[in-house]
Scaffold this active site. Structure first.
Site, PDB file in Angstrom:
ATOM      1  N   LYS A 157      -1.206 -34.055   9.263  1.00  0.00           N
ATOM      2  CA  LYS A 157      -2.369 -33.585   8.504  1.00  0.00           C
ATOM      3  C   LYS A 157      -2.342 -32.060   8.472  1.00  0.00           C
ATOM      4  O   LYS A 157      -2.612 -31.400   9.470  1.00  0.00           O
ATOM      5  CB  LYS A 157      -3.691 -34.066   9.135  1.00  0.00           C
ATOM      6  CG  LYS A 157      -4.837 -33.893   8.138  1.00  0.00           C
ATOM      7  CD  LYS A 157      -6.156 -33.550   8.729  1.00  0.00           C
ATOM      8  CE  LYS A 157      -6.386 -32.135   9.086  1.00  0.00           C
ATOM      9  NZ  LYS A 157      -6.521 -31.180   7.960  1.00  0.00           N
ATOM     10  N   GLY A 210      -4.590 -25.429  16.775  1.00  0.00           N
ATOM     11  CA  GLY A 210      -5.752 -24.897  16.077  1.00  0.00           C
ATOM     12  C   GLY A 210      -6.663 -24.197  17.064  1.00  0.00           C
ATOM     13  O   GLY A 210      -6.209 -23.710  18.112  1.00  0.00           O
ATOM     14  N   SER A 211      -7.945 -24.184  16.751  1.00  0.00           N
ATOM     15  CA  SER A 211      -8.888 -23.438  17.570  1.00  0.00           C
ATOM     16  C   SER A 211      -9.181 -24.174  18.875  1.00  0.00           C
ATOM     17  O   SER A 211      -9.100 -25.406  18.945  1.00  0.00           O
ATOM     18  CB  SER A 211     -10.178 -23.220  16.790  1.00  0.00           C
ATOM     19  OG  SER A 211     -10.721 -24.476  16.451  1.00  0.00           O
ATOM     20  N   THR A 212      -9.550 -23.407  19.874  1.00  0.00           N
ATOM     21  CA  THR A 212      -9.872 -23.999  21.175  1.00  0.00           C
ATOM     22  C   THR A 212     -11.083 -24.922  21.047  1.00  0.00           C
ATOM     23  O   THR A 212     -11.124 -25.991  21.672  1.00  0.00           O
ATOM     24  CB  THR A 212     -10.110 -22.873  22.203  1.00  0.00           C
ATOM     25  OG1 THR A 212      -8.881 -22.144  22.331  1.00  0.00           O
ATOM     26  CG2 THR A 212     -10.491 -23.407  23.563  1.00  0.00           C
ATOM     27  N   ALA A 213     -12.063 -24.545  20.217  1.00  0.00           N
ATOM     28  CA  ALA A 213     -13.273 -25.372  20.085  1.00  0.00           C
ATOM     29  C   ALA A 213     -12.922 -26.769  19.570  1.00  0.00           C
ATOM     30  O   ALA A 213     -13.362 -27.781  20.141  1.00  0.00           O
ATOM     31  CB  ALA A 213     -14.261 -24.687  19.142  1.00  0.00           C
ATOM     32  N   GLY A 215      -9.946 -28.166  19.597  1.00  0.00           N
ATOM     33  CA  GLY A 215      -9.050 -28.777  20.587  1.00  0.00           C
ATOM     34  C   GLY A 215      -9.824 -29.494  21.679  1.00  0.00           C
ATOM     35  O   GLY A 215      -9.453 -30.594  22.114  1.00  0.00           O
ATOM     36  N   GLU A 232      -2.080 -26.829  21.318  1.00  0.00           N
ATOM     37  CA  GLU A 232      -1.686 -25.411  21.194  1.00  0.00           C
ATOM     38  C   GLU A 232      -2.893 -24.707  20.599  1.00  0.00           C
ATOM     39  O   GLU A 232      -3.210 -24.910  19.426  1.00  0.00           O
ATOM     40  CB  GLU A 232      -0.473 -25.253  20.273  1.00  0.00           C
ATOM     41  CG  GLU A 232       0.795 -25.925  20.744  1.00  0.00           C
ATOM     42  CD  GLU A 232       1.471 -25.224  21.919  1.00  0.00           C
ATOM     43  OE1 GLU A 232       0.945 -24.200  22.406  1.00  0.00           O
ATOM     44  OE2 GLU A 232       2.517 -25.722  22.355  1.00  0.00           O
ATOM     45  N   CYS A 266      -1.468 -16.843  16.929  1.00  0.00           N
ATOM     46  CA  CYS A 266      -2.081 -17.132  18.228  1.00  0.00           C
ATOM     47  C   CYS A 266      -1.469 -16.289  19.339  1.00  0.00           C
ATOM     48  O   CYS A 266      -2.059 -16.156  20.402  1.00  0.00           O
ATOM     49  CB  CYS A 266      -1.972 -18.616  18.532  1.00  0.00           C
ATOM     50  SG  CYS A 266      -0.323 -19.225  18.265  1.00  0.00           S
ATOM     51  N   GLU A 358     -11.027 -14.218  20.184  1.00  0.00           N
ATOM     52  CA  GLU A 358      -9.898 -14.223  19.266  1.00  0.00           C
ATOM     53  C   GLU A 358     -10.397 -13.904  17.855  1.00  0.00           C
ATOM     54  O   GLU A 358     -11.134 -14.689  17.261  1.00  0.00           O
ATOM     55  CB  GLU A 358      -9.231 -15.593  19.280  1.00  0.00           C
ATOM     56  CG  GLU A 358      -7.983 -15.618  18.445  1.00  0.00           C
ATOM     57  CD  GLU A 358      -7.275 -16.955  18.492  1.00  0.00           C
ATOM     58  OE1 GLU A 358      -7.953 -17.978  18.299  1.00  0.00           O
ATOM     59  OE2 GLU A 358      -6.063 -16.979  18.720  1.00  0.00           O
TER      60      GLU A 358
HETATM   61  P1  NAD Z   1      -9.057 -25.267  13.306  1.00  0.00           P
HETATM   62  O1  NAD Z   1      -9.196 -25.703  14.712  1.00  0.00           O
HETATM   63  O2  NAD Z   1     -10.288 -25.066  12.522  1.00  0.00           O
HETATM   64  O3  NAD Z   1      -8.181 -26.303  12.466  1.00  0.00           O
HETATM   65  C1  NAD Z   1      -6.897 -26.717  12.852  1.00  0.00           C
HETATM   66  C2  NAD Z   1      -6.613 -28.065  12.239  1.00  0.00           C
HETATM   67  O4  NAD Z   1      -7.505 -29.024  12.810  1.00  0.00           O
HETATM   68  C3  NAD Z   1      -6.838 -28.138  10.725  1.00  0.00           C
HETATM   69  O5  NAD Z   1      -5.849 -28.978  10.164  1.00  0.00           O
HETATM   70  C4  NAD Z   1      -8.214 -28.775  10.616  1.00  0.00           C
HETATM   71  O6  NAD Z   1      -8.397 -29.465   9.406  1.00  0.00           O
HETATM   72  C5  NAD Z   1      -8.186 -29.736  11.786  1.00  0.00           C
HETATM   73  N1  NAD Z   1      -9.496 -30.131  12.300  1.00  0.00           N
HETATM   74  C6  NAD Z   1     -10.651 -29.413  12.270  1.00  0.00           C
HETATM   75  N2  NAD Z   1     -11.655 -30.113  12.839  1.00  0.00           N
HETATM   76  C7  NAD Z   1     -11.131 -31.310  13.241  1.00  0.00           C
HETATM   77  C8  NAD Z   1     -11.655 -32.463  13.891  1.00  0.00           C
HETATM   78  N3  NAD Z   1     -12.943 -32.519  14.267  1.00  0.00           N
HETATM   79  N4  NAD Z   1     -10.837 -33.493  14.154  1.00  0.00           N
HETATM   80  C9  NAD Z   1      -9.530 -33.445  13.806  1.00  0.00           C
HETATM   81  N5  NAD Z   1      -8.974 -32.384  13.170  1.00  0.00           N
HETATM   82  C10 NAD Z   1      -9.756 -31.321  12.907  1.00  0.00           C
HETATM   83  O7  NAD Z   1      -8.153 -23.980  13.394  1.00  0.00           O
HETATM   84  P2  NAD Z   1      -7.642 -23.106  12.208  1.00  0.00           P
HETATM   85  O8  NAD Z   1      -8.774 -22.227  11.825  1.00  0.00           O
HETATM   86  O9  NAD Z   1      -6.976 -23.928  11.151  1.00  0.00           O
HETATM   87  O10 NAD Z   1      -6.459 -22.283  12.939  1.00  0.00           O
HETATM   88  C11 NAD Z   1      -6.695 -21.122  13.609  1.00  0.00           C
HETATM   89  C12 NAD Z   1      -6.701 -21.360  15.102  1.00  0.00           C
HETATM   90  O11 NAD Z   1      -5.505 -22.003  15.527  1.00  0.00           O
HETATM   91  C13 NAD Z   1      -6.754 -20.068  15.880  1.00  0.00           C
HETATM   92  O12 NAD Z   1      -7.746 -20.146  16.852  1.00  0.00           O
HETATM   93  C14 NAD Z   1      -5.368 -19.978  16.531  1.00  0.00           C
HETATM   94  O13 NAD Z   1      -5.293 -19.270  17.722  1.00  0.00           O
HETATM   95  C15 NAD Z   1      -4.990 -21.374  16.698  1.00  0.00           C
HETATM   96  N6  NAD Z   1      -3.526 -21.489  16.744  1.00  0.00           N
HETATM   97  C16 NAD Z   1      -2.893 -21.757  17.918  1.00  0.00           C
HETATM   98  C17 NAD Z   1      -1.519 -21.855  17.980  1.00  0.00           C
HETATM   99  C18 NAD Z   1      -0.805 -22.137  19.253  1.00  0.00           C
HETATM  100  O14 NAD Z   1       0.362 -22.473  19.203  1.00  0.00           O
HETATM  101  N7  NAD Z   1      -1.411 -22.037  20.389  1.00  0.00           N
HETATM  102  C19 NAD Z   1      -0.781 -21.713  16.828  1.00  0.00           C
HETATM  103  C20 NAD Z   1      -1.440 -21.460  15.633  1.00  0.00           C
HETATM  104  C21 NAD Z   1      -2.825 -21.372  15.612  1.00  0.00           C
END
Ligand code: NAD
Length: 456
Positions: A157, A210-213, A215, A232, A266, A358
């Site tokens: 996704k 994605g975001s810690t929240a 995650g 991650e 990140c 962040e």
């Molecule tokens: P996000 O958490 O909003 O979204 C990430 C993904 O999760 C998207 O595909 C989104 O559609 C999906 N998602 C959102 N809510 C969901 C839910 N309730 N259930 C299942 N899936 C859901 O993050 P973002 O804004 O797309 O990305 C930016 C963040 O990602 C930053 O905080 C960054 O640090 C982090 N990041 C971390 C790494 C790493 O390797 N540690 C790499 C890249 C990005």
């Protein structure tokens, strides 16, 4: 007729509509999981050499489409063309590297009395990969390549803003001969399509970046089924400059360490910690380097930094750089597009939101420290622990500080952090588990132990 929930993909540099993409509903996810599970059984039963060959072919097809994939990435994510080419090449390399692991994915033989004991590394089944928008291709492939190599099916996704390269990669997989349904892309909102993958009983593991929240929410949902999970998440990585370092080199490298990919990285080194005795000299050198960064049209080969991904991200970044802060600023284009200039905030409290949260934009803070102990204390004063850099000529200090900073990926006298053949992942709230590196395939297997009696 387009579904009302279709995703609108905008070019972040111009705000022009690039594409509209239909989204996958919960029913679509159910059907995709069933197809993937069937395809996975055949894939897992195939000879390792055949699976390896198909993955190499997939890598070769990607290699033949680097320019096309890179241009797609520029259009949907605003990445500079140089970065986008590297990203497409990274997908090829990840597939090649994983292909090399298929025939080396061995279990063990363990000495026991009365028989033999062997372990098998069995595929998990169907893997759900939920990717972010900041590096749409590489991050998807970090999971896709080793998961397929270990005998699994993958449902990807992509983020709402960046589905296009993922969809194209799925087409290229078919072109390469990867069995139908083994790798499917399911665009859609996280709370619908992503959540359906997390909820689904047949999806054996989620790889979330994605975001810690978000995650944390996914982790608690996975707990209901004891579903396997790799996370991650975010980062607020330090760049520690000791007075004994090559200050010219440290100052020259610092800008792109937080500005690459417009800071939407990140691992961005957004907390620049400089030993007080070298602080003024460092600022004197780094300020013109930040101002000189070339920001503009991402298709121009000379551009170093493009736009932010979206208006929402632009507003978020603006919110962190409040008027009361002192900052060195570079330039950014006027007019359409989600532009924000390179910004280095000086004279800020180490506890200010811009210094601890962040930002995920082209913004860093620079803070002074007194000595080695103070540097480590400041570096660790965060819930994150993804990356970090330290600059020193003292090898003992380099090792002591590398061991003392609680982060998964550190580099000395450089800012490198991600190579597909070395492990990557976060300490603390930056993540759970590791991706890439020599054990990448193992993360997509379950270990089974079998004892065979020789005395029956
Ligand atoms: P996000 O958490 O909003 O979204 C990430 C993904 O999760 C998207 O595909 C989104 O559609 C999906 N998602 C959102 N809510 C969901 C839910 N309730 N259930 C299942 N899936 C859901 O993050 P973002 O804004 O797309 O990305 C930016 C963040 O990602 C930053 O905080 C960054 O640090 C982090 N990041 C971390 C790494 C790493 O390797 N540690 C790499 C890249 C990005």
């Amino acid at each position: 007729m387009l579904a009302p929930s279709a995703l609108r993909v905008l070019n972040p540099a111009t705000e022009e509509l690039v594409a509209t993409v239909p989204t996958a509903t919960r029913d679509d996810v159910d059907a995709a999981v069933a197809r993937a599970a069937a395809a996975q059984r055949g894939w897992a039963a195939a000879a390792p050499a055949d699976r390896a060959r198909l993955l190499r072919r997939f890598a070769a097809v990607v290699d033949g489409h680097i320019e096309e994939l890179a241009l797609l990435e520029v259009r949907e994510a605003g990445h500079t063309i140089g970065n986008a080419r590297w990203e497409a090449g990274n997908v090829r390399d990840l597939l090649d590297f994983a292909a090399g692991g298929v025939e080396r994915l061995s279990g063990r033989q363990i000495p026991v009395a009365g028989g033999i004991d062997v372990t098998f590394l069995e595929p998990l089944g169907v893997i759900g990969v939920i990717a972010p928008w900041n590096f749409p291709m590489p991050i998807a492939a970090w999971a896709l390549a080793p998961a397929l190599a270990a005998g699994n099916a993958v449902l990807l996704k992509p983020a709402e803003t960046t589905p296009l390269t993922a969809l194209r990669l799925a087409e290229l997989a078919l072109e390469a001969g990867i069995p139908e349904h083994l790798f499917q892309v399911l665009p859609g909102p996280g709370t619908v399509t992503g959540d359906a993958l997390v909820d689904h009983p047949t999806v054996a593991k989620i790889v979330f970046t994605g975001s810690t929240a978000v995650g944390k929410q996914i982790m608690s949902k996975c707990a209901d089924r004891v579903k396997r999970l790799t996370l991650e998440l975010g980062g607020k990585s330090p760049n520690i400059v000791f007075a004994d370092a090559d200050i010219e080199a440290a100052a020259a490298a610092a800008p792109m360490a937080f500005l690459d990919n417009t800071g939407q990285d990140c691992c961005a080194r957004t907390r620049i910690l400089v030993q007080r005795s070298a602080y003024d000299r460092f600022l004197e050198l780094v300020a013109p380097a930040v101002e000189a960064v070339r920001v503009g049209d991402p298709t121009d080969e000379k551009t170093q930094m493009g736009p932010l991904i979206s208006r929402a991200q632009l507003e978020r970044v603006r919110g962190y750089v409040t008027d009361d802060l002192t900052a060195v600023r570079g330039t950014a284009p006027e007019g359409p597009g989600f532009w924000y200039p390179p910004t280095l905030v000086t004279d800020v409290a180490p506890t200010a939101p811009v210094a601890v949260e962040e930002v995920f934009g082209p913004v860093a803070v620079v803070l002074p420290f007194e000595d080695e102990e103070d540097a480590v204390r400041l570096a660790n004063a965060t819930d994150y622990g993804l990356s970090g850099s330290l600059w020193t000529r003292d090898i003992g200090r380099a090792l002591r500080v590398s061991r003392a900073v609680a982060a998964g990926n550190l580099s000395v006298n450089s800012h490198s952090s991600v190579r597909y053949w070395t492990p990557f992942g976060g300490y603390k709230q930056s993540g759970l588990g590791r991706e890439l590196g020599p054990d990448a395939l193992t993360a997509f297997t379950e270990t089974k132990n079998v004892f065979i009696s020789t005395e029956a």
